[in-house]
Design an enzyme around this catalytic site. Structure first.
Site: not given
Ligand code: PAF
Length: 292
Positions: A31-32, A36-38, A151, A154, A177
């Protein structure tokens, strides 16, 4: 070179071209407000795939009324720059109208797993997540998709969805992270005041206590949960929502811990809702193989 596209048609065309070239396709859905985790997800994807797409979409259907959809950070330029630095092939940043055109009427729901833990506090949240992730899987058709273990619910739900719908994608989980002081990285940490930021350290501290208890032989899930609850009850400024001690795949509550266990929690610090978890494994009992 990083290509940035906004339309469903363009993302399909770019992914089809990568597939035609025989490249293994990786997808990092986000979601932008990338941190660092991303970046660690992106690097994992880069290491395993010849072509990697990052989606950046603040998905409205996974936010409930009164949640932070409107104020969720959207630093698209900085996010695109990070993707360029990390050698991403495609950034897909659609509008809400592109993802949910007029007449959109479908939802994907993983029953059971979606209603507990965070789902009990955010009704419909995981339906929104599954629906958008299913759409992203359909558009990019990745060989592998990368999600953070922070998450954890998720991740378990997306894995279940992919298995149930026979989606030909490997769902990869990547380790959480943390900041040097232990706070799990999250785009929502930006909401915390300096004082709240300090108070939020009670979350990883409580999980570290759970880890220590396991290491010193605790096997009773209820006692483990009580320990975390007590630690957080004593923490100033922290309002606990839940502590769950569950099987990491099925999210079923455990009574006695036999193998792997996920200790997960959600709490409010000020107005910010944070989640964190730790994945623990029961160590073999050193006395188990002892011959008398
Ligand atoms: O983890 C996230 O950032 C969101 O839940 C995802 C997986 C991008 C779905 O919108």
């Amino acid at each position: 070179m990083t290509v940035c596209v906004e339309s469903v048609a363009e993302v399909r065309a770019q992914a089809a071209e990568a597939r035609r070239r025989g490249l293994r396709i990786g997808l990092v859905p986000t979601m932008g407000a990338l941190h660092e985790g991303h970046a660690s997800l992106i690097r994992a994807a880069r290491a395993e795939c010849g072509w990697v797409a990052v989606s950046i979409f603040v998905n409205p259907t996974q936010f409930g009324p009164g949640e932070d959809f409107a104020r969720y950070p959207r630093p698209l330029e900085a996010d695109a720059a990070l993707c360029r630095r990390e050698g991403i092939d495609l950034v897909f940043a659609p509008s809400a109208a592109e993802m949910y055109p007029a007449g959109f009427a479908t939802a994907v729901r993983v029953a059971g797993l979606s209603e507990k833990m965070c789902g009990a506090f955010r009704p419909g949240h995981f339906d929104g997540v599954c629906t958008v992730v299913a759409k992203l899987f359909a558009l990019v058709q990745p060989d592998a998709a990368y999600f953070g273990e922070k998450d954890a619910q998720q991740l378990a739900i997306v894995r279940r969805m992919a298995a149930d719908l026979n989606l030909p994608v490997e769902v990869r989980g990547c380790p959480t992270v943390r900041e040097p002081d232990g706070l799990a990285m999250s785009s929502r940490n930006a909401y915390l005041s300096p004082g709240e930021r300090r108070q939020a350290l009670a979350l990883p501290a409580a999980l570290a206590e759970a880890r220590r208890a396991m290491e010193t032989g605790e096997r009773d899930a209820a006692r483990l949960a009580a320990l975390v609850r007590q630690r957080l009850a004593a923490a100033k400024g922290v309002e606990l929502q839940y502590v769950a001690v569950v099987d990491p795949d099925t999210l079923e509550d455990l009574a006695i811990i036999g193998g792997q266990v996920l200790v997960a929690l959600a709490a409010r610090v000020g107005t910010t809702r944070l989640i964190d978890n730790v994945l623990l494994r029961r160590l073999p009992d050193p006395r188990a193989n002892r011959t008398e």
